[in-house]
Scaffold this active site. Structure first.
Site: not given
Length: 1534
Positions: A993, A1102
Site C-alpha cells: 500500500k 481500524k
C-alpha cells in the site's frame, strides 16, 4: 375440629345438645363428599353465640351457637349431585364479599366445561340456579371466629359446656345468604353387561373375580385403566371396559403403557391401574415401577398369571411373577380364581393395596391375578356361596374396607414444642438461604410462596419446584429481589464460592437438579441444614442435613407464619440479589447475542408460552439442566384476566412442573408426558432430548391415541446424539470416534418421518423466529404436535464453556512511549526532527484468581481525542471496573456496549474510540486467559458454526495465518520508491500500500505507480491511499491515468464524502473506504447503506479508530454480506495490539468463508491486512516484538495466528519504555467545624490529587446528594488539578447547629446566601489559592451565588442543571409552599418514604415510550437512591429543603448582567426546563456585555449532553469530566 359424625359443614347447638346439620336439608343422607380448601390443621370456624339459623332467619336462643367451616359439600340425592359452598369474608381481607361470591360463581360456570363426557347410552342433564337470594344483615349481634387450637380442647359431651363470647374474637358487621346451587345428574340405561347387573348372572368365576376387582377399584376412586393386550388378562380387560365409570386406554408396548400410567398418577395424584398378561409382559413394567418407587408415585399393577399347576411345567408364557419387582413394589398375590374362596378376600386385598400405594411413602403395588380357563365369557358353573357377607357391599357404592387414619392436630402445642429448636435456629440465622426442591402439587407451591414472603430470605428454586419460572400478576417490590435464579452459574466464580456461605439452609421438598449447588452446600457445610419433606426417606446424598422435619410444606408453613422472624442483614440479601441480577443480565446478553438458535435459547424462552392452563413436563439429561440454568425466572403477565387472583394478594403465579426424576432415566419420557397430560387435564408442554425421544418412539403411538385430554406439545432438542457427554471430562480425553459411537450415540434418524408414520403433526425449526412461531401456533391450535429444534452437540458444548468465573479485583494502566523508525503517516511534525515517538497506554486487568489480561489504548492525530482526554477516561474506568463482572460478557454482536451501560453505568458512545478499543481488548484477553484459550477462541464462540474453516487447495484445513500488506509513505523519486517496493517484495510481501496525494500534482503519483510496475510487474497487488486529500477533479485525473496499472483499489480518493459514489461511477476504478467509515456514528448498518455501490470493493477497518472490536465486527459483517473485502488495519500500535489484530483478522476471514458458503459463492483468494506498521516500530512496549515470517511455501510473508496467541500468553512489558503507572487512587476524608452568623456546621469533605499549582476545583452536590457521588469524577481529573467535594449542610455527615441555642431542635433560619457565606469560610480555610466551583442543582445555585458575590476567591464556576432563582412572585410563593410541605413530610414519615415521593417527580421519570436515560431508568438508580438514605441529620435535611427553597432564594437574574466570573453551563438534552433556563442565563449575560465582544465570548459557554436528563453528572459522567477539565485548562492558560 368440631365433629362427631365426620367433618361437619355446619353445626348447631341447642342447650346441651350438639346437632350436626347440613345445607339443603340432606342431613340424613349418607352419600356425601366434603372438599376442604386445605388440610385440616388450617381449618377455621365462623358463626354466632346465642343464635342459630332457622331457614333464612337468624333466631336468638340462649345457650346455643351456630358455626360454619369454609368448605365445599357434594350431596348425592335421587340421582343428582348437589354442590354447596360455605364462604367466609371479613372487612380486613384484600377482597370484598362481592368479589368472593363472584369468583366462586365464575368457577361454577367453568365447571360446565369440565364435566366428563358419558357414553352414548347416557343422557346428561345439568341445572344451575343463578338466582341470588338477597343479602341478610345483622348489626345487633356478634359473629365469632374459632381456630383448630381452641376447638381441640372442647369437650362437647359434657353438659352445660357453654362457650364464653368474651373468650373469642368477634365482629359486629356481617352478611349471610343462601348459596346458589348447581346440580348434575345422569339417567343411565344399563345393558346386560353393566356393573349393576346381579352378580349371580356372571358366566364364570373368572368374570366374577375380575368384575369385583374392577368394581372395588372404581369405588376407591381408581377409574383410569391402562390395558395391554393379552389372553390371560382377558377377564380383567373385559371387566374394566364394561364398567360405566372407567376410562380405558390401551397400548401394545407394556413398557410405554406403564410409563403412561406413571404420568397419569403424577398429573392426577391418584393411581392408574395397569392390566397386563403374563410372562415378559410383566417384566416390561420394571423401568416404570423403578421410577414410581423412587419418585413416590402411586401405581396399581394387575398382572394376570397362569395358575400354580402350570408353573415350572413348561407352560407357555409362564414365569415366576411372585415378588417380581423385588423391593421396588409391594406385592400382593391372589390365588387362582375359585368359588371356594370368599370373594370378600379380593375386596380387602384391593383395599389394602390402595391404602399402601397412597400412604406415605407412596409407591407401586403389584397384585398378581392367576386365572384358569375359560378366559372369556363362556358359561361355567360356579357356586354363589363365595358371595356370602357382601349384601351390605352390594347395597352401597362404598369400598368394602374403610381405612381411617387418626390425624394428629398439627397446630397443637406439642407439635410447636417439637419444632421449637428448628424455629429458634431460623430466628437466629444471619445468612439464611431458602432452598426449594421438587414439589408435586399446586397447594404446596402456593404454601412455599407464602413462606418465601414471610421469611424474606434469599431463595433458590429448583426447576421442579414450580417456582423457578414465575409469571408476574401484579406490581410488587421485595419478593422479586429474593429469588436467586442463577446461583448455579454464579458458583462458577471462585470469589462467590469463597464468600457466599449461608449459616442456615432451609430446604423444602426433595432433591435438587443442580449438582454444582449441591456440591457447594456440601463444601460450605452450614451449621444448620433443615430439610422439610412429607416422605420419610433420606434425600441427603451429601450427608449434611442436621434437622429432618417430616411434614407437608402446607403444615410447616402454617406453623412458621405464626412466628415473626427478624430481617436478615441487608448485605447478604443485597449481595446475592446483585449477583443474580448481573448473571441474569449477562445470560440474556449471551443468549440473544447469538445469531443462531441455541439450546439455552430454547430453555430461556420456553416459559413465555406457559399460562394458568399449561403445565411443563421436562425430560432428563441435558434439557432439565439447561432450563434449570437458563430458564427466565420472571415472565411478563399474560393478556388474560388475573383480577380475581390479584385481588387475593397473589403477586406471581408459579407453574406445575413434572418429570421422571425418581431414577432420572431417559426411557419412557414421552409416554409419561402423555399420561401426565391426561391426569392434570391441562395443556402440557414437554421438553425432551432427541435420544430420550428415540428411546420412546412407541410414545408417539400413545400420543396418537386421543383419550380425553388437552393437546400436548413436544419440543425435541435434536443435536443428533447425547449432548451431555460433551460437557463431561470424558469428552476431553477420549478418542473422537469412541465418543461419537459409544457416548454421543450419533444418529441421522428422521424425527419428521417418525411423526408422519404415527400421524403426529411435526414442525422443524432452525431459527429463533421459527421457534417462536411454532410455539405460538401450538398453544392456539387444538392438536398435538412435535416441534423439532435442530441443534448441534458442539455448539451446545461451546456455549456452556463460556462460563462465569471471576470479577475484576484490580486494574491499572501504564503510559508508554516507544520510538518509531519514521514519523506517523498522519503526522504533522517538522521534518527536521531526528526522533519520532508514539505514546499510549497499556491496560492490565487482574481477576480475583490472579488472571491478567492486557489491552492497549493508542490515540494518534487522526483520533478525536488526545492523551489527556484518554487518560481522564482511563482514570474513571479504573475506578468503575473494580468489582465488575467481566467473565460473562456477550462477545461482540452488539452487546458489549449494552454491558458497558448496564455494568459501568455509562453510555458506550461517551467513551473515546481508542479507549473503548483498549477496554474491549483487555477484557477479551482476560476472558481468554481465564479460559486458557485465545482471543480468537473467545470472539469466535469457541469454534461456533458462524465461522467456517479455511481450506487449502486439497480441501484440508489450511494453516492459521494471515497475509500482511506492506505500507510505504515515501517522498523520494519514482525510482527510489520502486527500489523500496522491490526490497519489500523480496522480503516476501505480495501486497503493497502506497501513500499518495502527498505531492503537488497527481500525475507525479502516476509516475511512481508506473515505476513500481516496471520493477515488480503485475503479480504484486498495489493499493494506494489518498487519505481524502484530493479534490474530485484531482482524483479523477489520477484515476484516468492508472486504469491500466491494475490497482487493487484506491483508498479514500476524494476529500468530500458526497463525491465518493460519483468517482466510482466516473472512473470505474475500485475504491476502498477508511476515514469515511471512521466518521460513522449511531447505527452503523444504517450509515453503511449508502456505500453498497459495487464500485466500493473494500472497507479498511481500524479498531482503535472505529471504537473497538464490536463496531469493527459489525462493519466487517456488513462488508462481507455486500461482497466487499474487510481489511483490518493498525494505527502504529505496539505488538500487544498487533497480536490481537492478527487473530481478529483471521476471525473475519473465517466469518467471510461462512458467509460465502451460505450464499453459495466462491471464496476469494486470501487478502492481505494492513498490519505492516510493525516495520515502523524501532522500539516496542514488550520485551520482544511480534514475529512476522515467511509462509511454509516460502511464497509470501504471513503472520501466524498461533504465534500471536502464544505471544499474549507469554508477553513481558519492557519497563524501559514505561513513563508512569496508575492504579485506583484513594480519597481522603476530613471533618471540620465552621461558624456562620447564626449557625455552625460540622463539615465533612473529601480531597484527592496534589495541589501542585495552587489550583483547586470544589464540587457541590444537589439536594439529597453527598460528597461521595463526585468520587468517580474527581478521581478522573485529579491528575492535573486538586479536587475537593463537600457534604453540604444537613447532608451526609455535615451537621447543622444553632449558635444561639445549641439544644434547640427548631428549624434554623438558613438561606442560599448564608450557606454560600459559610462555604466561603470553609473553602478559604482549606485552600490557599483561588478556586473553581462545580455545582449541581441546589449546589449549582449556591455556586452561582458565590461566583457572582465572591469573585476574589471564585475564578470560575460550572453550573450543572442550575438556576439563578425565580422572577415571578406568585411562582415563588407556590414553590415555597410545596417545599415546606415536602420538608414536613420528610420529618413526619422518615427518609425512606420521602425518597419514594421525591423520585416520583417529573425530573426523574423516564420519558413516556422512550429509551432516554433519565435517572429513574439509569442502571445505578437503585444504588443512587440507596446512597440517599444514609443521611444522619434528617431535621437538618428538612431545614435545608425548606430554607434553601428556590422560592425563597434571592433572584440573581439582574446580577448576571454584571457578571465578571466565567461560567460553563452543562445541561441534559432531555431536560427541557433547564435547557431553557441556561439559554435565558446566556441571554442575560449577553445583554450586560454587548459592548465587550471579547468578554462575551469568554464569559460563558454551554454544553448540552446528549440523551441525558437532569442529573447529567450521574447519567453521563465522562462528558462532565471532559468539560470540567477543559474549562479549568482554558482559564488556566488565560
Amino acid at each position: 375440629m368440631i365433629e362427631r359424625e365426620g367433618r361437619g359443614a355446619r353445626m348447631r347447638k341447642k342447650g346441651d345438645l350438639v346437632i350436626p346439620i347440613f345445607f339443603f336439608n340432606f342431613a340424613t343422607h349418607q352419600n356425601h363428599l366434603r372438599y376442604l380448601s386445605i388440610d385440616s390443621p388450617l381449618i377455621r370456624a365462623y358463626g354466632f353465640l346465642g343464635n342459630y339459623i332457622d331457614g333464612s332467619l337468624l333466631v336468638e336462643m340462649l345457650s346455643s351457637y351456630f358455626l360454619c367451616i369454609p368448605q365445599f359439600v357434594v350431596e348425592e340425592h335421587m340421582g343428582c349431585s348437589i354442590l354447596a359452598a360455605t364462604l367466609v369474608w371479613d372487612d380486613h381481607m384484600l377482597y370484598t364479599f362481592a368479589d368472593a361470591i363472584n369468583a366462586f360463581e365464575i368457577n361454577v360456570h367453568q365447571m360446565r366445561y369440565y364435566i366428563p363426557q358419558v357414553s352414548t347410552i347416557d343422557k346428561l342433564w345439568m341445572n344451575h340456579a343463578d338466582k341470588k337470594s338477597p343479602l341478610v344483615g345483622k348489626k345487633d349481634i356478634q359473629m365469632v371466629f374459632l381456630n383448630a387450637e381452641l376447638l381441640a380442647g372442647w369437650n362437647f359431651s359434657q353438659a352445660n359446656n357453654n362457650i364464653q363470647e368474651k373468650e373469642l374474637p368477634t365482629s359486629c358487621q356481617f352478611y349471610f345468604r343462601h348459596s346458589s346451587t348447581m346440580s348434575v345428574g345422569t339417567i343411565r340405561i344399563m345393558d346386560s353387561h353393566g356393573s349393576i347387573c346381579l352378580a349371580e348372572d356372571y358366566a364364570n368365576i373368572n368374570t366374577v373375580w375380575a368384575s369385583l376387582i374392577v368394581e372395588e377399584c372404581v369405588r376407591l376412586g381408581l377409574t383410569y385403566f391402562c390395558i395391554a393386550p393379552g389372553s390371560r388378562s382377558s377377564p380383567l380387560a373385559i371387566a374394566a371396559c364394561r364398567h360405566p365409570y372407567t376410562t380405558c386406554f390401551s397400548s401394545y408396548d407394556e413398557r410405554s403403557l406403564a410409563f403412561h400410567a406413571v404420568g397419569y398418577a403424577k398429573g392426577s395424584h391418584k393411581p392408574a391401574v395397569v392390566i397386563t398378561s403374563s410372562g415378559t409382559a410383566v417384566s416390561n413394567l420394571l423401568p416404570a415401577v423403578v421410577e414410581a418407587h423412587h419418585d413416590f408415585t402411586p401405581l396399581i399393577l394387575l398382572t394376570a398369571d397362569r395358575p400354580p399347576e402350570l408353573h415350572d411345567a413348561g407352560a407357555n408364557q409362564s414365569i415366576d411373577q411372585v415378588n417380581h419387582f423385588g423391593k421396588f413394589a409391594k406385592f400382593f398375590g391372589l390365588p387362582a380364581a375359585m368359588d371356594q374362596v370368599p370373594v370378600r378376600m379380593i375386596l380387602t386385598t384391593i383395599d389394602s393395596a390402595l391404602h399402601y400405594a397412597t400412604q406415605v411413602p407412596f409407591g407401586p403395588v403389584h397384585i398378581n391375578c392367576p386365572f384358569r380357563e375359560p378366559l372369556e365369557d363362556s358359561p361355567k358353573e360356579w357356586t354363589i356361596d363365595c358371595l356370602k357377607g357382601l349384601d351390605s357391599w352390594f347395597a352401597k357404592t362404598e369400598p368394602y374396607t374403610k381405612y381411617i387414619t387418626m390425624q394428629l392436630l398439627f397446630a397443637s402445642n406439642n407439635c410447636n414444642s417439637q419444632l421449637a429448636e428448628v424455629t429458634a435456629i431460623i430466628q437466629r440465622a444471619e445468612r439464611g438461604l431458602l432452598l426449594i426442591g421438587a414439589i408435586e402439587n399446586e397447594d404446596e407451591i402456593f404454601a412455599s410462596s407464602l413462606l418465601v414472603k414471610h421469611l424474606s430470605w434469599p431463595v433458590v428454586c429448583d426447576i421442579m419446584s414450580g417456582l423457578r419460572l414465575r409469571r408476574v400478576l401484579s406490581s410488587f417490590s421485595e419478593m422479586k429481589f429474593l429469588f436467586i435464579d442463577h446461583m448455579d452459574h454464579a458458583l462458577l466464580s471462585d470469589s462467590v464460592r469463597s464468600w457466599a456461605h449461608p449459616d442456615v439452609v432451609l430446604q423444602l421438598g426433595r432433591r435438587i437438579t443442580s449438582k454444582r449447588i449441591s456440591q457447594f452446600l456440601e463444601f460450605c457445610s452450614p451449621s444448620s441444614y433443615i430439610l422439610v419433606d412429607k416422605f420419610p426417606c433420606r434425600h441427603d446424598p451429601s450427608h449434611i442435613v442436621t434437622h429432618r422435619v417430616q411434614s407437608t410444606i402446607i403444615e410447616f408453613t402454617h406453623i412458621l407464619q405464626k412466628i415473626q422472624f427478624p430481617r436478615q442483614a441487608g448485605r447478604w440479601r443485597t449481595f446475592l440479589n446483585k449477583l443474580n441480577a448481573a448473571v441474569a443480565q449477562e445470560i440474556e446478553f449471551q443468549i440473544y447475542s447469538k445469531c443462531f438458535l441455541t439450546e439455552p435459547y430454547v430453555a430461556h424462552v420456553i416459559g413465555e408460552v406457559l399460562n394458568d392452563d399449561t403445565s411443563l413436563f421436562i425430560g432428563n439429561s441435558m434439557v432439565i439442566r439447561d432450563i434449570d440454568m437458563y430458564g427466565k425466572g420472571w415472565l411478563s403477565s399474560m393478556s388474560y384476566d388475573y383480577q380475581t387472583v390479584s385481588n387475593l394478594g397473589v403477586e406471581f403465579q408459579g407453574f406445575r412442573v413434572a418429570g421422571n426424576r425418581g431414577a432420572s432415566g431417559i426411557d419412557g419420557v414421552l409416554s409419561t408426558a402423555v399420561g401426565f397430560a391426561v391426569g392434570c387435564n391441562k395443556h402440557v408442554l414437554c421438553l425432551i432430548g432427541d435420544v430420550s425421544f428415540l428411546h420412546d418412539t412407541n410414545g408417539l403411538a400413545i400420543l396418537n391415541e386421543r383419550v380425553k385430554r388437552k393437546p400436548l406439545t413436544v419440543v425435541v432438542i435434536n443435536n443428533h446424539g447425547g449432548g451431555i457427554f460433551s460437557l463431561l471430562p470424558v469428552a476431553e480425553r477420549a478418542n473422537p470416534d469412541v465418543l461419537n459411537k459409544f457416548f454421543y450415540t450419533c444418529h441421522n434418524i428422521s424425527i419428521e418421518r417418525l411423526c408422519t408414520a404415527h400421524s403426529v403433526k411435526h414442525f422443524l425449526v432452525r431459527t429463533m423466529s421459527e421457534l417462536q412461531n411454532a410455539l405460538s401456533k401450538s398453544q392456539h391450535e387444538q392438536y398435538d404436535c412435535v416441534i423439532e429444534v435442530e441443534s448441534s452437540i458442539v455448539e451446545n458444548a461451546n456455549f456452556h464453556r463460556i462460563r462465569l468465573r471471576s470479577y475484576v479485583m484490580n486494574i491499572f494502566y501504564v503510559c508508554d512511549r516507544i520510538q518509531l523508525c519514521a514519523p506517523l503517516t498522519s503526522s504533522l511534525l517538522n521534518g527536521e526532527m531526528e526522533s519520532f515517538f508514539h505514546e499510549g497506554f497499556i491496560l492490565r486487568i487482574y481477576l480475583d484468581n490472579n488472571i491478567v489480561g492486557l489491552g492497549e489504548v493508542a490515540p494518534i492525530e487522526i483520533h478525536a481525542e488526545d492523551l489527556l482526554d484518554v487518560e481522564e477516561q482511563l482514570r474513571f474506568l479504573v475506578h468503575k471496573l473494580v468489582g465488575s463482572n467481566i467473565s460473562f460478557i456477550p462477545l461482540l454482536r452488539g452487546s458489549f456496549s449494552e454491558w458497558i451501560w448496564r455494568s459501568l453505568a455509562i453510555p458506550a458512545s461517551s467513551i473515546f474510540p481508542s479507549v473503548k478499543c483498549g477496554l474491549e481488548m483487555a477484557i477479551l484477553n482476560t476472558l481468554a486467559m481465564n479460559e486458557a484459550s485465545s482471543f480468537f477462541d473467545v470472539i469466535s464462540g469457541y469454534g461456533s458454526s458462524s465461522v467456517e474453516p479455511l481450506l487449502d487447495a486439497d480441501g484440508n484445513d489450511g494453516p492459521k495465518q494471515i497475509e500482511i500488506c506492506a505500507l510505504i509513505d515515501h517522498s523520494g523519486s519514482p525510482k527510489e520508491i520502486a527500489d523500496v517496493v522491490y526490497q519489500l517484495v523480496d522480503e516476501g510481501f505480495n501486497t503493497i500500500k502506497l501513500k499518495v496525494a502527498r505531492r503537488k500534482n497527481p500525475l507525479e503519483d502516476v509516475e511512481v505507480i508506473r515505476a513500481i510496475r516496471q520493477v515488480v510487474g503485475y503479480k504484486i497487488n498495489i493499493r494506494v491511499d489518498a487519505n481524502r486529500k484530493w479534490t474530485y477533479e484531482e482524483a479523477l485525473q489520477f484515476g484516468s491515468c492508472v486504469k491500466h496499472f491494475n490497482l487493487q483499489f484506491i483508498e479514500e480518493p476524494v476529500n468530500r464524502e458526497m463525491d465518493i459514489l460519483k468517482f466510482c461511477d466516473e472512473s470505474s476504478l475500485p475504491v476502498a473506504l477508511d476515514e469515511t467509515i471512521d466518521n460513522l456514528k449511531g447505527d452503523l448498518f444504517h450509515g453503511l447503506k449508502k456505500f453498497a455501490h459495487p464500485g466500493i470493493v473494500a472497507i479498511v477497518i481500524k479498531p482503535s479508530v472505529i471504537g473497538g472490536f464490536e463496531n469493527a465486527a459489525t462493519v466487517a459483517k456488513w462488508a462481507q454480506l455486500h461482497k466487499k473485502i474487510a481489511i483490518v488495519s493498525s494505527a502504529f500500535e505496539s505488538s500487544v495490539s498487533l497480536s490481537v489484530y492478527i487473530q481478529f483478522a483471521y476471525y473475519l476471514e473465517r466469518q467471510n468463508a461462512a458467509v460465502c458458503k451460505i450464499e453459495g459463492r466462491e471464496l476469494n483468494a486470501a487478502l492481505a491486512h494492513g498490519l505492516g506498521t510493525y516495520r515502523w516500530l524501532k522500539e516496542d512496549v514488550t520485551s520482544s516484538g511480534i514475529d512476522i515470517c515467511m509462509s511454509s511455501d516460502r511464497y509470501r510473508l504471513v503472520a501466524s495466528v498461533e504465534k500471536a496467541e502464544n505471544f499474549l500468553k507469554l508477553v513481558q512489558i519492557n519497563k524501559a519504555n514505561i513513563q508512569k503507572s496508575y492504579s485506583e487512587e484513594q480519597t481522603s476524608a476530613y471533618q471540620t467545624e465552621v461558624d456562620g452568623e447564626f449557625f455552625s456546621c460540622s463539615f465533612k469533605f473529601l480531597k484527592v490529587g496534589q495541589n501542585l499549582n495552587n489550583r483547586t476545583v470544589v464540587f457541590l452536590h444537589g439536594f439529597l446528594g453527598t460528597s461521595e457521588e463526585w468520587i468517580p469524577i474527581i478521581r478522573s481529573i485529579s491528575a492535573s488539578v486538586h479536587c475537593i467535594s463537600i457534604d453540604l449542610p444537613g447532608h451526609g455527615e455535615s451537621k447543622l447547629q444553632s449558635l444561639v441555642d445549641k439544644s434547640s431542635k427548631q428549624r434554623l433560619d438558613l438561606s442560599v446566601e448564608s450557606v454560600a457565606n459559610i462555604l466561603l469560610k470553609l473553602i478559604s480555610g482549606i485552600t490557599s489559592g483561588k478556586v473553581i466551583l462545580v455545582g449541581y442543582s441546589m449546589g449549582a445555585r449556591i455556586a452561582l451565588n458565590m461566583a457572582v458575590k465572591y469573585k476574589e476567591k471564585v475564578i470560575g464556576a460550572v453550573i450543572i442543571s442550575g438556576s439563578p432563582g425565580l422572577r415571578n412572585e406568585t411562582t415563588k410563593r407556590i414553590r415555597v409552599a410545596q417545599d415546606e410541605a415536602k420538608a414536613n413530610f420528610l420529618v413526619e414519615h422518615g427518609l425512606e418514604c420521602f425518597l419514594d415521593l421525591w423520585y416520583s417527580g417529573i425530573l426523574w421519570r423516564r420519558l413516556f415510550l422512550s429509551n432516554v436515560s433519565r435517572l429513574r431508568g439509569h442502571p445505578n438508580f437503585s444504588h443512587i437512591k440507596s446512597s440517599r438514605s444514609r443521611h444522619k441529620d434528617i431535621q437538618g435535611l428538612a431545614n435545608v429543603l425548606s430554607s434553601l427553597s428556590v422560592g425563597k432564594q434571592l433572584s440573581l437574574w439582574d446580577d448576571l448582567k454584571h457578571l465578571q466570573t466565567p461560567l460553563l453551563f452543562i445541561v441534559g438534552e432531555k431536560d427541557t426546563k433547564f435547557r431553557e433556563i441556561a439559554q435565558q442565563m446566556c441571554s442575560e449575560i449577553k445583554r450586560g456585555s454587548i459592548a465587550d465582544h471579547h468578554r462575551q465570548r469568554k464569559l460563558f459557554d454551554t454544553i448540552v449532553v446528549p440523551d441525558c436528563g437532569h442529573a447529567v453528572h450521574l447519567e453521563n459522567p465522562l462528558c462532565v469530566i471532559n468539560a470540567v477539565r477543559k474549562f479549568v485548562e482554558r482559564w488556566e492558560q488565560k
